[in-house]
Design a protein around this motif. Sequence first.
Motif, PDB file in Angstrom:
ATOM      1  N   GLY A 363       0.796  -1.217   0.000  1.00 41.43           N
ATOM      2  CA  GLY A 363       0.000   0.000   0.000  1.00 41.43           C
ATOM      3  C   GLY A 363       0.828   1.265   0.000  1.00 41.43           C
ATOM      4  O   GLY A 363       0.344   2.320   0.420  1.00 41.43           O
ATOM      5  N   GLU A 364       2.075   1.194  -0.446  1.00 40.43           N
ATOM      6  CA  GLU A 364       2.981   2.329  -0.608  1.00 40.43           C
ATOM      7  C   GLU A 364       3.465   2.929   0.703  1.00 40.43           C
ATOM      8  O   GLU A 364       4.497   3.579   0.732  1.00 40.43           O
ATOM      9  N   SER A 365       2.744   2.712   1.806  1.00 37.44           N
ATOM     10  CA  SER A 365       3.147   3.393   3.040  1.00 37.44           C
ATOM     11  C   SER A 365       3.193   2.473   4.259  1.00 37.44           C
ATOM     12  O   SER A 365       3.526   2.934   5.347  1.00 37.44           O
ATOM     13  N   CYS A 366       2.852   1.197   4.096  1.00 36.03           N
ATOM     14  CA  CYS A 366       2.834   0.273   5.233  1.00 36.03           C
ATOM     15  C   CYS A 366       3.980  -0.722   5.114  1.00 36.03           C
ATOM     16  O   CYS A 366       4.141  -1.371   4.074  1.00 36.03           O
ATOM     17  N   VAL A 367       4.753  -0.829   6.177  1.00 41.93           N
ATOM     18  CA  VAL A 367       5.910  -1.726   6.210  1.00 41.93           C
ATOM     19  C   VAL A 367       5.564  -2.898   7.116  1.00 41.93           C
ATOM     20  O   VAL A 367       5.199  -2.705   8.292  1.00 41.93           O
ATOM     21  N   PHE A 368       5.661  -4.118   6.579  1.00 42.82           N
ATOM     22  CA  PHE A 368       5.335  -5.330   7.326  1.00 42.82           C
ATOM     23  C   PHE A 368       6.598  -6.167   7.509  1.00 42.82           C
ATOM     24  O   PHE A 368       7.353  -6.392   6.558  1.00 42.82           O
ATOM     25  N   SER A 369       6.776  -6.638   8.725  1.00 44.96           N
ATOM     26  CA  SER A 369       7.872  -7.565   8.981  1.00 44.96           C
ATOM     27  C   SER A 369       7.567  -8.903   8.319  1.00 44.96           C
ATOM     28  O   SER A 369       6.409  -9.349   8.279  1.00 44.96           O
ATOM     29  N   SER A 370       8.586  -9.558   7.803  1.00 38.62           N
ATOM     30  CA  SER A 370       8.387 -10.867   7.167  1.00 38.62           C
ATOM     31  C   SER A 370       7.869 -11.885   8.178  1.00 38.62           C
ATOM     32  O   SER A 370       7.141 -12.812   7.815  1.00 38.62           O
ATOM     33  N   ILE A 371       8.237 -11.708   9.448  1.00 37.16           N
ATOM     34  CA  ILE A 371       7.754 -12.616  10.494  1.00 37.16           C
ATOM     35  C   ILE A 371       6.238 -12.483  10.627  1.00 37.16           C
ATOM     36  O   ILE A 371       5.514 -13.476  10.730  1.00 37.16           O
ATOM     37  N   PHE A 372       5.753 -11.250  10.614  1.00 37.40           N
ATOM     38  CA  PHE A 372       4.315 -11.005  10.715  1.00 37.40           C
ATOM     39  C   PHE A 372       3.582 -11.595   9.514  1.00 37.40           C
ATOM     40  O   PHE A 372       2.545 -12.250   9.667  1.00 37.40           O
ATOM     41  N   HIS A 528      -4.564  -4.975  -0.053  1.00 33.17           N
ATOM     42  CA  HIS A 528      -3.166  -5.151  -0.469  1.00 33.17           C
ATOM     43  C   HIS A 528      -2.565  -6.413   0.151  1.00 33.17           C
ATOM     44  O   HIS A 528      -1.841  -7.165  -0.527  1.00 33.17           O
ATOM     45  N   MET A 529      -2.844  -6.629   1.431  1.00 38.85           N
ATOM     46  CA  MET A 529      -2.329  -7.829   2.082  1.00 38.85           C
ATOM     47  C   MET A 529      -2.929  -9.076   1.453  1.00 38.85           C
ATOM     48  O   MET A 529      -2.235 -10.083   1.234  1.00 38.85           O
ATOM     49  N   SER A 530      -4.237  -9.011   1.127  1.00 40.36           N
ATOM     50  CA  SER A 530      -4.885 -10.149   0.475  1.00 40.36           C
ATOM     51  C   SER A 530      -4.248 -10.435  -0.890  1.00 40.36           C
ATOM     52  O   SER A 530      -4.001 -11.591  -1.238  1.00 40.36           O
ATOM     53  N   SER A 531      -3.979  -9.367  -1.650  1.00 43.02           N
ATOM     54  CA  SER A 531      -3.347  -9.546  -2.964  1.00 43.02           C
ATOM     55  C   SER A 531      -1.946 -10.123  -2.836  1.00 43.02           C
ATOM     56  O   SER A 531      -1.484 -10.852  -3.725  1.00 43.02           O
ATOM     57  N   HIS A 532      -1.281  -9.800  -1.728  1.00 43.74           N
ATOM     58  CA  HIS A 532       0.069 -10.338  -1.514  1.00 43.74           C
ATOM     59  C   HIS A 532       0.017 -11.804  -1.106  1.00 43.74           C
ATOM     60  O   HIS A 532       0.849 -12.610  -1.548  1.00 43.74           O
ATOM     61  N   LEU A 533      -0.949 -12.159  -0.265  1.00 42.31           N
ATOM     62  CA  LEU A 533      -1.015 -13.529   0.239  1.00 42.31           C
ATOM     63  C   LEU A 533      -1.654 -14.486  -0.761  1.00 42.31           C
ATOM     64  O   LEU A 533      -1.322 -15.679  -0.770  1.00 42.31           O
TER      65      LEU A 533
END
Length: 814
Positions: A363-372, A528-533
């Motif tokens: 989403g251009e502005s949200c950073v997610f840890s790979s662990i999460f 965005h998370m759904s599209s990634h997963l």
Amino acid sequence: MDAELLELQRQFESAQQAKSSVRLSERNVVELVQKLQELGIIDFVLLHTVSGKEYITSDQLRLEMEMEIKKLGRVSVIDLSDVIGVDLYHIETLAQKIVKDDPHLMLVNGEIISLSYWDSVAEEINEKLQESSQISLAEIAAHFQIGSELAVSVIEPRLGTLIKGRLEGGQLYTPAYVSRITAMVRGASRGITIPTNLSTVWSSLQQLLQDTDGASGVSMDGTFFQSLFNGLLKEGVILGSLRAGVQWTPSVFAHAQRESVDSFFSQNSYIGYEVLHKLAIPQPRQYLQSRYPEGIPLDVVFVHQSVVEMLDAAIEDAVEHGNWIDVLSVLPPYVSGQDVLKIMSLCSSLQRATKSSQAIILGESCVFSSIFVKDLFERVEKEMDEFCQGLGSNLYSASSMKVGVSSDPNNESKERDDGGSKYNVPEKGGKKKKGKSTASGKTGATEDNLDSQENLPGKSKKNQRKNRDTGSLDAFDMKSVAKKGSSKLKEDSLNVPSEDWIMQKILLLAPDLGESGDPEDSLALVKHMSSHLRPMLVNSWMKRRDTVILENSEKRRKLLDDLQKQLDEVFLDLQLYEKALELFEDDPSVSVILHKHLLKTMAAPIVDKLLYTLEKENNLKTGINIEDCDNMESVSLTSADRVSLAKGLPASFAVKAQTVVEALEGKRLDTFITTLRDLVEESGLLVKKLDKKLERTLLHSYRKDLTSQVSVETDPVQLLSKVVALLYMQVYNKALHAPGRAISAAISRLKEKLPDSAYKDLMEYHSITVTLLALQSAATGDEDDCSYDRILTKQELLESKMPELKALVLGTTN
């Protein structure tokens, strides 16, 4: 000396007064002058006057011109020609020489003017100027009949000497007037506290002068004000900056600007360019870069380095603790769009984490840890497994309910009866309940009831048919792959959960993602998370699906092999019975009955089995595990079930399957066979054609089976249809499969082929059978003993004629 002079004067006077004894005419004088010129005695140029009666030398002409110029100071060449009486050409030629030789003279627009004349003009202008305080160049030019440019060239060298004034913008002003205007400009400039366009100020001063002086007020050009303003600015009388010559920013405003910018930036560590625009600061980006070299210029705002350091620390903390962070929650509210990406690109911890796959940006502005992300994926994957298992079970259960698998083989024959119910003839001495019979029970209870009694023998020629089951699955698979044209399967056919389903699970498992602020932004983040997963989930599902497909391959092979065996048997039977229909083409009503009977009794079961098997095979191929593949011996579908199953097949089968269903509901067996062959071949299975040799073999076996059944048949009603079928084999060498209501027409076609006595016995037996069935149909309620006795009487009569009927066909056969 004086006496000599006086003497000469006296002699000259006497000579003039003396009369000449010889008088010359004008013509003689002209000829004489020409002769003297030819002889060279007169070696100078003589010019004719305009009258033509006088000669004048060039020197004399020049002398007279110079005297005229000196006397007037300004004389026209044309006027000289008139005064001196010489042609204009000679005057112009000589005037150019005179001006060239005398630097104090000039030739302007056909006029010879001396410098002394201009001095007198300057003195006159000065007098008028002192009287009126100002005078325009246009007025001077008009008064002295000269051009404006010439007037300027005359006035400028004499300003401050002969002319006491100042030339500005086409106007001459006195020093006192200039001082007054200068004071007005100075006062107005010092009174400005905000950036102002000077043109508006000059317009206001012009209006003020007109209001003060009234009708006699001087109309002043804005350039005069601007000239005075520039002089004051250069001398330092007024302080500020001038941009583009007219945009004035006073120093007091610039000081206030700097203080406002410094205060905001020091308190917030950022400032938007829009703020500087409101403060009337042009080019805010360059202004801030020059004032704060350590800052970071973005598209919309200018931020301090500390903002990047703060964001970098927050991202590093989120990555290390297996969490996620929305960058917008840390950055100032004005930062958005490309500015966010630029600031994130300056965060060293984020760059290291993304390169090492320890974090991702969504989403251009949200950073997610790979662990999460990994933890969330595993939990959603677990939910997906449960979903897909339930989906596969529900799909199969729904199809089973729709198809209606029956465990009772007798149900099939009961459901396919054309009309009426099957009644067993009661044994002698038995009792039956009495009751009234309905009128409708008598209608159609004659030949139609023969359908329910009909039970033609099945073919037992499996040992005579070539077994092609071994390669059926391989052929099916290869053709299916060729039809695909691509190795990529559509996700819709794989029962993969939709993106909406994944979004719901993400909100359930990670509710903080849906509480990140604005509902629309939260929904976008979850999407965005759904599209990634989803690609990862699809890949995981595909691997598991491939495993299930591998496990289902043996079930598919057995399923298709069983279907191929039944297709081989039924397809040959249909082709065999189709040939007997040719005998009835001249009777459309009977032909339609025979066609429909074959479609209902023989074609419908194989269509049901084919559609049901193709659906199960497709489910197995797409990874849906089906446990009860073996429980498919008896399948019965309604018309709506067949259409639903046909539409649910893959696209390459659906159209042809629907065509088969439509043909099954039609009136022609040949049309059905054609459409069925297309569907079977599309499925990769084999269709066996009936050749002459195989037809002879099948007919021989069919006759043998019918003969055996007739010989052992004990039911007098069912014996009739078998006898008629055997007679058609004997007479026409064709296998007839006819319903009860077509038996009468079938017997009629045997009239010419049988002896009269045999035909009569057959018709009598048929008549008794119809009567018996009518009585049985009417006996639906409680009947009296008389009706019951009539049924027994007819049944006994049929049983008594059974040996004769059997002898009719068995004797011929033997």
